[in-house]
Scaffold this motif. Structure first.
Motif: not given
Length: 294
Positions: A3-8, A40-47, A78-80, A116-117
């Motif tokens: 698992t890789a965390e992405l901040t943006e 890939y994981v991205r947290s705190d994703v706003p709409v 973008p993660l895909a 979180t995606q």
């Protein structure tokens, strides 16, 4: 699986350049080989409200606090693309065909939610026209998974007539449509601007012709979203929608949307046809047990 965390969110422009530059180096894979196990994981994703409003306009959704069923596909895209341009991904990104999509919603997502995606690969497996694989996405809010998606892609290769066919959604005959939509010639460019999916077959007639199409074609996920917009206000709280993409929608054009409900059934069927009767998309919408009636 790692698992890789992405901040943006990954920048799509450089990823597309990377995809073009590395395409000749990607050897493909057989149905027996495992795909890379990175998630890939991205947290705190706003709409983004302005982005959502533009997406709603292009796809035919109204302005609501509830996110359209297809919108998390856009925020996770973008993660895909990052997954499918990594060094160890075997297939060239350009030329992949989006053949099917399945979305399950356990509860509605709201414009005020922070997401979180998580995105990973599954497969591959044989297809009559090559090898297919899945991009699996989970979207969570507050520690619970509320939305999942499986996007199925085809890498064209040697024909395999013994492979199982994707088509398992009942066909709806053309004629007597529920609605008729006129699609403008710039629809591909407009949807590409809001979705980030800048595949050249959607952008300009010349680049579409380079890939064998007489004109630009609409994005499959635009077609899916436009069909679901026709159900707006009638979708169950908890539901699953499956779509299969058949013939591409050439732009500009007119298309016919048809929906059907079987008697005493929790399932609706729908389709998108050309005015000549060719099937562009077939789909089904199923109410899950926790949901309201459609």
């Amino acid at each position: 699986m790692s698992t890789a965390e992405l901040t943006e969110s990954p920048k799509l422009g450089p990823l597309y350049l990377k995809a073009a530059a590395t395409a000749p180096l990607r050897r493909g894979a057989s149905a027996e080989e495992d795909l890379p196990g990175t998630e890939y994981v991205r947290s705190d994703v706003p709409v983004d409200r302005e982005h959502l409003a533009e997406y709603n306009r292009i796809c035919g959704f109204g302005t609501r606090d509830e996110l359209p069923l297809t919108y998390p596909h856009i925020t996770s895209f973008p993660l895909a693309v990052r997954l499918m341009t990594d060094r160890d991904f075997p297939f060239p990104l350009v030329g992949l065909v989006h053949v099917a999509n399945s979305i399950t919603r356990h509860e509605p997502l709201l414009v005020t939610d922070t997401l979180t995606q998580r995105v990973r690969l599954a497969g591959p497996r044989p297809h009559p026209k090559g090898i297919q694989f899945d991009v699996v996405t989970e979207t969570g809010v507050g520690g619970r998974t509320v939305w999942t998606e499986t996007s199925t892609y085809l890498h064209r290769g040697a024909r395999n007539e013994s492979a199982p066919r994707q088509e398992d959604i009942a066909e709806i005959e053309a004629g007597q449509p529920t609605a008729v939509w006129k699609l403008p010639g710039d629809l591909g460019r407009r949807y590409a601007a809001v979705s980030g999916d800048r595949n050249p077959i959607h952008l300009h007639p010349l680049t579409a012709k380079a890939f064998g199409f007489p004109r630009t074609i609409a994005h499959g996920m635009w077609s899916a979203a436009r069909c679901l917009a026709a159900f707006e206000g009638r979708l169950p709280t908890a539901c699953t929608v499956d779509v299969e993409f058949a013939k591409p929608v050439l732009l500009p054009s007119r298309v016919e949307f048809t929906e059907r409900t079987a008697p005493d059934s929790a399932e609706k069927s729908f389709a998108l046809h050309s005015t000549a009767g060719r099937t562009h998309l077939r789909g089904r919408l199923h109410r899950n047990e926790a949901g309201d009636a459609a």
